[in-house]
Each structure stands twice: as C-alpha cells, then as structure tokens.
Design a protein around this motif. Sequence first.
Motif, mmCIF file in Angstrom:
data_model
loop_
_atom_site.group_PDB
_atom_site.id
_atom_site.type_symbol
_atom_site.label_atom_id
_atom_site.label_comp_id
_atom_site.label_asym_id
_atom_site.label_seq_id
_atom_site.Cartn_x
_atom_site.Cartn_y
_atom_site.Cartn_z
ATOM 1 N N SER A 1 0.836 -1.209 0.000
ATOM 2 C CA SER A 1 0.000 0.000 0.000
ATOM 3 C C SER A 1 0.867 1.253 0.000
ATOM 4 O O SER A 1 0.558 2.242 -0.685
ATOM 5 N N ALA A 2 1.960 1.226 0.770
ATOM 6 C CA ALA A 2 2.873 2.370 0.803
ATOM 7 C C ALA A 2 3.529 2.571 -0.565
ATOM 8 O O ALA A 2 3.670 3.702 -1.047
ATOM 9 N N SER A 3 3.922 1.479 -1.193
ATOM 10 C CA SER A 3 4.533 1.572 -2.521
ATOM 11 C C SER A 3 3.541 2.111 -3.548
ATOM 12 O O SER A 3 3.893 2.933 -4.403
ATOM 13 N N GLN A 4 2.297 1.660 -3.449
ATOM 14 C CA GLN A 4 1.278 2.153 -4.371
ATOM 15 C C GLN A 4 1.035 3.647 -4.163
ATOM 16 O O GLN A 4 0.799 4.394 -5.124
ATOM 17 N N ALA A 5 1.107 4.085 -2.904
ATOM 18 C CA ALA A 5 0.948 5.513 -2.609
ATOM 19 C C ALA A 5 2.056 6.334 -3.264
ATOM 20 O O ALA A 5 1.816 7.458 -3.727
ATOM 21 N N LEU A 6 3.261 5.784 -3.315
ATOM 22 C CA LEU A 6 4.358 6.482 -3.995
ATOM 23 C C LEU A 6 4.045 6.647 -5.482
ATOM 24 O O LEU A 6 4.266 7.721 -6.058
ATOM 25 N N LEU A 7 3.530 5.594 -6.091
ATOM 26 C CA LEU A 7 3.195 5.673 -7.514
ATOM 27 C C LEU A 7 2.056 6.658 -7.769
ATOM 28 O O LEU A 7 2.082 7.417 -8.744
ATOM 29 N N ASP A 8 1.066 6.651 -6.879
ATOM 30 C CA ASP A 8 -0.135 7.461 -7.098
ATOM 31 C C ASP A 8 0.036 8.926 -6.709
ATOM 32 O O ASP A 8 -0.622 9.805 -7.281
ATOM 33 N N GLN A 9 0.909 9.193 -5.719
ATOM 34 C CA GLN A 9 0.962 10.542 -5.151
ATOM 35 C C GLN A 9 2.318 11.234 -5.268
ATOM 36 O O GLN A 9 2.396 12.456 -5.116
ATOM 37 N N VAL A 10 3.381 10.484 -5.516
ATOM 38 C CA VAL A 10 4.726 11.071 -5.475
ATOM 39 C C VAL A 10 5.424 11.004 -6.835
ATOM 40 O O VAL A 10 5.889 12.026 -7.357
ATOM 41 N N PHE A 11 5.499 9.819 -7.410
ATOM 42 C CA PHE A 11 6.188 9.673 -8.696
ATOM 43 C C PHE A 11 5.253 10.082 -9.831
ATOM 44 O O PHE A 11 4.697 9.248 -10.555
ATOM 45 N N LEU A 12 5.101 11.398 -9.960
ATOM 46 C CA LEU A 12 4.201 11.972 -10.951
ATOM 47 C C LEU A 12 4.936 13.044 -11.749
ATOM 48 O O LEU A 12 5.888 13.655 -11.260
ATOM 49 N N ASP A 13 4.493 13.266 -12.962
ATOM 50 C CA ASP A 13 5.001 14.378 -13.757
ATOM 51 C C ASP A 13 4.137 15.602 -13.483
ATOM 52 O O ASP A 13 2.901 15.523 -13.519
ATOM 53 N N GLY A 14 4.786 16.722 -13.185
ATOM 54 C CA GLY A 14 4.029 17.928 -12.882
ATOM 55 C C GLY A 14 4.916 19.144 -12.864
ATOM 56 O O GLY A 14 6.061 19.124 -13.351
ATOM 57 N N ALA A 15 4.399 20.209 -12.264
ATOM 58 C CA ALA A 15 5.114 21.483 -12.247
ATOM 59 C C ALA A 15 6.436 21.393 -11.493
ATOM 60 O O ALA A 15 7.402 22.093 -11.819
ATOM 61 N N SER A 16 6.506 20.525 -10.474
ATOM 62 C CA SER A 16 7.730 20.414 -9.670
ATOM 63 C C SER A 16 8.818 19.616 -10.372
ATOM 64 O O SER A 16 9.997 19.719 -10.025
ATOM 65 N N GLY A 17 8.417 18.794 -11.348
ATOM 66 C CA GLY A 17 9.385 17.968 -12.060
ATOM 67 C C GLY A 17 8.721 16.738 -12.644
ATOM 68 O O GLY A 17 7.630 16.347 -12.226
ATOM 69 N N ASN A 18 9.385 16.118 -13.596
ATOM 70 C CA ASN A 18 8.853 14.906 -14.229
ATOM 71 C C ASN A 18 9.397 13.672 -13.508
ATOM 72 O O ASN A 18 10.262 12.958 -14.014
#
Length: 214
Positions: free
Chosen positions: A94-111
């Motif tokens: 669940s913690a790993s999935q949270a990283l994929l869903d909420q942290v490892f994202l492309d956006g204004a802060s970085g890809n």
Amino acid sequence: MATHHVMQTTFMDGAKMLADATRLVILAIAISFGAESQAASLNVVGGQLLGASDVIVDGSLYDVEFLGGTCIALFNGCDDVSDFMFQYQAAAISASQALLDQVFLDGASGNFDSLPQLSLGCSDSSVCHVLTPHGFTVSNPGIIDTSDVRNLASLTPGNDTILMKDNVVTLDLATSTNFTYAVWSRPVPEPSTALLMGFGLTGLSWAGRRRNRS
C-alpha cells in the motif's frame, strides 16, 4: 427560589460551555480530515526529489525520505521487524502504491514519473527501484523482505510496477545507481490541530465537572 435560579443559570452555563467545547472538537477533527484529503507535498531541492510529506497510506498520513545506505544504518540496526514503519507485506505494498499514485508523478515540480533519475539515490535514466522494507526472510535473518517500486522511464501510464524483492541488510544502496530506500515516518500533528483538540477536550471535561457539581 433563588437557589433554583442559580442552579438553572449554572446548568445553562455548563450547557453552553459543553456546546462550545464540542464545536472545538468537531472543528479540530474537520481540520485533521481536511489535511488528510490533500495531495502529498513533494520535497524537491535543486530539481531533485528527496521525498514527500503527507503521503496518504491506507487513510493515514506519512512522510517519506529517499535515502541510500545500508538497512542497518537507516533502520535502527535492521535487526527486528519493529524497525520498519510497515511490518506486513500488504501494508508495504500500500505504501509503494501511494508512492506511484501521489509522489512519482510528472508535474510542475518535475517529471518524477518519466525521469526516474530525478529521485534521490537514482542516477540511472531508465529505472529507479524504491524499496520499503517490511520483514525478514524466515530462513535468513540477514535478508530483508521489501516492497519494490519499479519506476520506469516511460510516458506510458501503467508501466511502473510493484515487485517483491529480497535485499541483504549490509548492502549499501548508496553505491547503487538505480536502488534507494524509502524511509517512512509519521508526521507530527500540526500545532493548531493539537491545540484545538486540547482546548476542546479540556472544555468538555470542565463542563462535565460543572454539571456534576450542580
């Protein structure tokens, strides 16, 4: 008659204080709930992703840092399951999935999805493995079980995966180009929320004592 008036006034005062205290508690809960509904806050320095705060895992907030090093150095000796924030495989997944869903994202802060080398501990431009330890291999206590986020350099959604991986407790990931640890912690409650909860509970207790005396 005067005694009856005093008792009635005391009761009304106590009821008002109880209502005020209840509103404070409800407000504090609402603030806390609102914080949990917000997106994770990324910790980015110089374009590099160091971790994140307020990551929601199974309904609770956590902070996470990406760190290289050995399990022994990063997880309080890495000799007992209590050294890990998540102590079951399902929770670590669940913690790993949270990283994929909420942290490892492309956006204004970085890809941070399509460019895995932007995550601290990973310089490989093709993939970054982020390990969340959750236990030990039964046959060998020197081997830890981890949930492994495999963040691939790809613009195609869904290519990133979560794997189960064993790792040696003495292996130093600081020397790796595509592996790093996720070190999780529970955030300290915001002072405003804690104060509101404290005032509300104190008010409830005081109002209850006043009512009992009357």
